[in-house]
Design an enzyme around this catalytic site. Sequence first.
Site, PDB file in Angstrom:
ATOM      1  N   THR A 139      37.449  54.180  41.770  1.00 58.91           N
ATOM      2  CA  THR A 139      36.556  54.868  41.893  1.00 58.91           C
ATOM      3  C   THR A 139      35.560  55.479  41.031  1.00 58.91           C
ATOM      4  O   THR A 139      35.483  56.997  41.575  1.00 58.91           O
ATOM      5  CB  THR A 139      36.762  55.085  43.413  1.00 58.91           C
ATOM      6  OG1 THR A 139      37.678  56.128  42.862  1.00 58.91           O
ATOM      7  CG2 THR A 139      36.814  53.906  44.581  1.00 58.91           C
ATOM      8  N   THR A 140      36.623  55.919  39.872  1.00 63.53           N
ATOM      9  CA  THR A 140      36.490  57.173  39.058  1.00 63.53           C
ATOM     10  C   THR A 140      36.292  56.711  37.854  1.00 63.53           C
ATOM     11  O   THR A 140      36.399  55.637  37.233  1.00 63.53           O
ATOM     12  CB  THR A 140      37.851  58.280  38.872  1.00 63.53           C
ATOM     13  OG1 THR A 140      38.936  57.703  38.046  1.00 63.53           O
ATOM     14  CG2 THR A 140      38.091  58.976  40.356  1.00 63.53           C
ATOM     15  N   HIS A 199      47.301  59.154  44.522  1.00 62.17           N
ATOM     16  CA  HIS A 199      46.662  60.129  44.489  1.00 62.17           C
ATOM     17  C   HIS A 199      45.812  60.858  45.768  1.00 62.17           C
ATOM     18  O   HIS A 199      46.039  59.281  46.684  1.00 62.17           O
ATOM     19  CB  HIS A 199      45.765  60.528  43.184  1.00 62.17           C
ATOM     20  CG  HIS A 199      44.980  58.991  43.717  1.00 62.17           C
ATOM     21  ND1 HIS A 199      45.135  57.715  42.463  1.00 62.17           N
ATOM     22  CD2 HIS A 199      43.487  58.731  44.118  1.00 62.17           C
ATOM     23  CE1 HIS A 199      44.361  57.302  41.913  1.00 62.17           C
ATOM     24  NE2 HIS A 199      42.986  57.977  43.643  1.00 62.17           N
ATOM     25  N   HIS A 238      45.996  56.545  47.361  1.00 60.98           N
ATOM     26  CA  HIS A 238      45.461  54.962  46.577  1.00 60.98           C
ATOM     27  C   HIS A 238      46.731  55.432  45.603  1.00 60.98           C
ATOM     28  O   HIS A 238      47.025  56.178  45.579  1.00 60.98           O
ATOM     29  CB  HIS A 238      44.614  55.259  45.699  1.00 60.98           C
ATOM     30  CG  HIS A 238      42.530  55.651  45.935  1.00 60.98           C
ATOM     31  ND1 HIS A 238      41.865  55.493  45.389  1.00 60.98           N
ATOM     32  CD2 HIS A 238      42.415  54.313  47.721  1.00 60.98           C
ATOM     33  CE1 HIS A 238      40.894  55.564  46.632  1.00 60.98           C
ATOM     34  NE2 HIS A 238      41.296  54.875  47.340  1.00 60.98           N
ATOM     35  N   HIS A 254      40.829  67.458  40.085  1.00 60.29           N
ATOM     36  CA  HIS A 254      40.041  65.749  40.901  1.00 60.29           C
ATOM     37  C   HIS A 254      40.259  66.007  41.918  1.00 60.29           C
ATOM     38  O   HIS A 254      39.781  64.729  43.144  1.00 60.29           O
ATOM     39  CB  HIS A 254      39.408  64.316  40.144  1.00 60.29           C
ATOM     40  CG  HIS A 254      39.157  65.117  38.336  1.00 60.29           C
ATOM     41  ND1 HIS A 254      37.475  65.472  38.519  1.00 60.29           N
ATOM     42  CD2 HIS A 254      39.185  65.092  37.079  1.00 60.29           C
ATOM     43  CE1 HIS A 254      37.137  65.743  37.980  1.00 60.29           C
ATOM     44  NE2 HIS A 254      38.025  65.425  36.335  1.00 60.29           N
ATOM     45  N   HIS A 311      42.381  61.331  48.325  1.00 57.82           N
ATOM     46  CA  HIS A 311      40.534  61.918  48.728  1.00 57.82           C
ATOM     47  C   HIS A 311      40.185  62.185  50.397  1.00 57.82           C
ATOM     48  O   HIS A 311      41.029  61.879  50.804  1.00 57.82           O
ATOM     49  CB  HIS A 311      40.113  60.540  48.136  1.00 57.82           C
ATOM     50  CG  HIS A 311      40.088  59.817  46.937  1.00 57.82           C
ATOM     51  ND1 HIS A 311      39.382  59.917  45.824  1.00 57.82           N
ATOM     52  CD2 HIS A 311      40.713  58.652  46.800  1.00 57.82           C
ATOM     53  CE1 HIS A 311      39.933  59.029  44.676  1.00 57.82           C
ATOM     54  NE2 HIS A 311      40.648  58.645  45.605  1.00 57.82           N
TER      55      HIS A 311
HETATM   56 ZN    ZN Z   1      41.595  56.879  44.217  1.00 59.16          ZN
END
Ligand code: ZN
Length: 247
Positions: A198-199, A111, A130, A86, A113
């Site tokens: 957000t996941t 991580h 993030h 992801h 995005h």
């Molecule tokens: Zn994130």
Amino acid sequence: MPRISALTALLTMTLASPLFAASGSEWSYSGQAGPQHWGSLSSEFDVCGSGKNQSPVDLAGMIEGNLPEPAYDYSEPGETLINTGHTLKIAYPEGNALTLDGRRYALKQVHFHTPSEYTIDGQRYPMEAHLVHADAQGNLAVIAAMFEQGESHDALAGFSDSLPGQADKRLSLPGEGVSATAWLPERRDYYRLNGSLTTPPCTEGVRWLVMKDPVTASPAQLEALRKAIGHANNRPLQPVNARLIVE
Ligand SMILES: [Zn+2]
């Protein structure tokens, strides 16, 4: 016989349910298990669909506030990067912390995005980092930093050529590893709001600090991260509802 028909009915129901289609808690950024369906993939993901304080949002109409200056203690470098399927995630060891509102939040991981998840006054950035923190009770505080195209990023320069492009593949970061400070801009002014992961499971009650200034990375570095992640991994914008965004 009645038992068999009950079983048949159960199987039919299971096969038809989105839970089965997504094989339990599997989720993705597109298709049948994409963001529009997260809330119905599993009962644990309910709040993805029903929550009123979801992230990301467009940051606009900010309210002037007297935001405290948090203390950042990022002395222990992260040494391993993993492709989770992801995102690309760097695990951080104990000893890194953010102190906010008098509370200590330990840094867990960083991580990325591509493109950004939050937008600022409608502007989307090519990448967003993030920095995920949790206090002893499990309360979450996440710092978001936007990346814009510009000068080469020092830390990324050391490993952006060798990013793992497949899920579950790891990379040992070169040298001593990378301090989390590398993912923050020099000036630490920020926007603050109450939001969610957000996941999935999209847990609410997350304290979000979104840095006002972006960090820069070269076009080649941004492309390398995008390619290793392999697909856009930004959740669509969510309604702000009754929330205030403070600056
Ligand atoms: Zn994130």
